[in-house]
Design a protein around this motif. Sequence first.
Motif, PDB file in Angstrom:
ATOM      1  N   GLU A   1      17.226   4.628  14.024  1.00 58.25           N
ATOM      2  CA  GLU A   1      17.613   6.036  13.996  1.00 58.25           C
ATOM      3  C   GLU A   1      17.081   6.691  12.730  1.00 58.25           C
ATOM      4  O   GLU A   1      17.049   6.070  11.667  1.00 58.25           O
ATOM      5  CB  GLU A   1      19.135   6.180  14.037  1.00 58.25           C
ATOM      6  N   THR A   2      16.688   7.957  12.880  1.00 55.77           N
ATOM      7  CA  THR A   2      16.241   8.735  11.731  1.00 55.77           C
ATOM      8  C   THR A   2      16.969  10.074  11.743  1.00 55.77           C
ATOM      9  O   THR A   2      17.577  10.455  12.727  1.00 55.77           O
ATOM     10  CB  THR A   2      14.722   9.000  11.773  1.00 55.77           C
ATOM     11  N   SER A   3      16.845  10.775  10.668  1.00 55.56           N
ATOM     12  CA  SER A   3      17.421  12.105  10.571  1.00 55.56           C
ATOM     13  C   SER A   3      16.722  13.047  11.552  1.00 55.56           C
ATOM     14  O   SER A   3      15.549  12.857  11.875  1.00 55.56           O
ATOM     15  CB  SER A   3      17.254  12.634   9.144  1.00 55.56           C
ATOM     16  N   HIS A   4      17.432  14.050  11.993  1.00 53.46           N
ATOM     17  CA  HIS A   4      16.835  15.054  12.878  1.00 53.46           C
ATOM     18  C   HIS A   4      15.988  16.059  12.094  1.00 53.46           C
ATOM     19  O   HIS A   4      15.207  16.805  12.657  1.00 53.46           O
ATOM     20  CB  HIS A   4      17.920  15.797  13.659  1.00 53.46           C
ATOM     21  N   LYS A   5      16.125  16.028  10.768  1.00 51.65           N
ATOM     22  CA  LYS A   5      15.362  16.954   9.921  1.00 51.65           C
ATOM     23  C   LYS A   5      13.933  16.441   9.747  1.00 51.65           C
ATOM     24  O   LYS A   5      13.723  15.249   9.543  1.00 51.65           O
ATOM     25  CB  LYS A   5      16.031  17.094   8.561  1.00 51.65           C
ATOM     26  N   PRO A   6      12.954  17.316   9.804  1.00 46.11           N
ATOM     27  CA  PRO A   6      11.566  16.866   9.636  1.00 46.11           C
ATOM     28  C   PRO A   6      11.274  16.375   8.219  1.00 46.11           C
ATOM     29  O   PRO A   6      11.841  16.872   7.259  1.00 46.11           O
ATOM     30  CB  PRO A   6      10.735  18.113   9.957  1.00 46.11           C
TER      31      PRO A   6
ATOM     32  N   GLU B   1       0.812  -1.209   0.000  1.00 45.51           N
ATOM     33  CA  GLU B   1       0.000   0.000   0.000  1.00 45.51           C
ATOM     34  C   GLU B   1       0.847   1.259   0.000  1.00 45.51           C
ATOM     35  O   GLU B   1       0.575   2.188  -0.718  1.00 45.51           O
ATOM     36  CB  GLU B   1      -0.924   0.002   1.219  1.00 45.51           C
ATOM     37  N   VAL B   2       1.870   1.291   0.838  1.00 44.64           N
ATOM     38  CA  VAL B   2       2.691   2.493   0.995  1.00 44.64           C
ATOM     39  C   VAL B   2       4.160   2.086   1.006  1.00 44.64           C
ATOM     40  O   VAL B   2       4.531   1.055   1.567  1.00 44.64           O
ATOM     41  CB  VAL B   2       2.343   3.226   2.320  1.00 44.64           C
ATOM     42  N   TYR B   3       4.995   2.923   0.404  1.00 50.89           N
ATOM     43  CA  TYR B   3       6.433   2.670   0.388  1.00 50.89           C
ATOM     44  C   TYR B   3       7.157   3.995   0.601  1.00 50.89           C
ATOM     45  O   TYR B   3       6.815   4.993  -0.028  1.00 50.89           O
ATOM     46  CB  TYR B   3       6.836   2.049  -0.955  1.00 50.89           C
ATOM     47  N   LEU B   4       8.139   3.991   1.503  1.00 49.77           N
ATOM     48  CA  LEU B   4       8.926   5.198   1.759  1.00 49.77           C
ATOM     49  C   LEU B   4      10.407   4.855   1.714  1.00 49.77           C
ATOM     50  O   LEU B   4      10.856   3.922   2.379  1.00 49.77           O
ATOM     51  CB  LEU B   4       8.596   5.789   3.137  1.00 49.77           C
ATOM     52  N   LYS B   5      11.128   5.619   0.933  1.00 47.63           N
ATOM     53  CA  LYS B   5      12.588   5.518   0.900  1.00 47.63           C
ATOM     54  C   LYS B   5      13.119   6.941   0.773  1.00 47.63           C
ATOM     55  O   LYS B   5      13.114   7.521  -0.303  1.00 47.63           O
ATOM     56  CB  LYS B   5      13.057   4.650  -0.255  1.00 47.63           C
ATOM     57  N   GLU B   6      13.541   7.492   1.887  1.00 51.97           N
ATOM     58  CA  GLU B   6      14.069   8.857   1.941  1.00 51.97           C
ATOM     59  C   GLU B   6      15.441   8.833   2.607  1.00 51.97           C
ATOM     60  O   GLU B   6      15.663   8.065   3.548  1.00 51.97           O
ATOM     61  CB  GLU B   6      13.142   9.762   2.759  1.00 51.97           C
ATOM     62  N   LYS B   7      16.318   9.686   2.154  1.00 53.91           N
ATOM     63  CA  LYS B   7      17.666   9.768   2.725  1.00 53.91           C
ATOM     64  C   LYS B   7      17.586  10.128   4.217  1.00 53.91           C
ATOM     65  O   LYS B   7      16.891  11.062   4.594  1.00 53.91           O
ATOM     66  CB  LYS B   7      18.493  10.810   1.979  1.00 53.91           C
ATOM     67  N   GLY B   8      18.294   9.357   5.031  1.00 57.05           N
ATOM     68  CA  GLY B   8      18.352   9.627   6.461  1.00 57.05           C
ATOM     69  C   GLY B   8      17.250   8.961   7.271  1.00 57.05           C
ATOM     70  O   GLY B   8      17.216   9.095   8.485  1.00 57.05           O
ATOM     71  N   PHE B   9      16.352   8.227   6.611  1.00 51.52           N
ATOM     72  CA  PHE B   9      15.242   7.578   7.291  1.00 51.52           C
ATOM     73  C   PHE B   9      15.234   6.090   6.971  1.00 51.52           C
ATOM     74  O   PHE B   9      15.688   5.687   5.896  1.00 51.52           O
ATOM     75  CB  PHE B   9      13.908   8.209   6.866  1.00 51.52           C
ATOM     76  N   PRO B  10      14.687   5.262   7.882  1.00 51.53           N
ATOM     77  CA  PRO B  10      14.574   3.847   7.548  1.00 51.53           C
ATOM     78  C   PRO B  10      13.600   3.643   6.384  1.00 51.53           C
ATOM     79  O   PRO B  10      12.654   4.410   6.224  1.00 51.53           O
ATOM     80  CB  PRO B  10      14.046   3.203   8.833  1.00 51.53           C
ATOM     81  N   GLU B  11      13.855   2.635   5.599  1.00 49.87           N
ATOM     82  CA  GLU B  11      12.982   2.315   4.470  1.00 49.87           C
ATOM     83  C   GLU B  11      11.782   1.528   5.012  1.00 49.87           C
ATOM     84  O   GLU B  11      11.938   0.587   5.780  1.00 49.87           O
ATOM     85  CB  GLU B  11      13.773   1.459   3.485  1.00 49.87           C
TER      86      GLU B  11
END
Length: 109
Positions: free
Chosen positions: A88-93, A4-14
């Motif tokens: 861990e994730t990025s500190h950036k929102p 349903e949903v997929y997220l792959k962003e730099k600094g965040f878990p996939e």
Amino acid sequence: MKKEVYLKEKGFPEIKVFTDYFEIKARDFNNFRRFNFLDIKEIRYKSQHDNWISKFYLIFSTRAKIFIPQDPWILKIYLKNGGSWEYETSHKPNNEFNTIIKQLKNQIR
């Protein structure tokens, strides 16, 4: 199951979200870990400095005001069997990541 949903962003878990479960891969690991919604007790996403002693330190330390805001945030998944997993994730929102976390929290209620 259909994805349903997929997220792959730099600094965040996939993250891959399905109907009955989701899979998450840490930034520094190659494999996905599967979590069934029925097995999850709680999901928390917050700064690792979100406690009274860090807030006290932040108020009185100039050094803390410079370095603490750049520390990574923590996504913590608590299981009903007592186990827990931290990512861990990025500190950036990131609005997409926050939306997925809200969706996951709604699925476990």
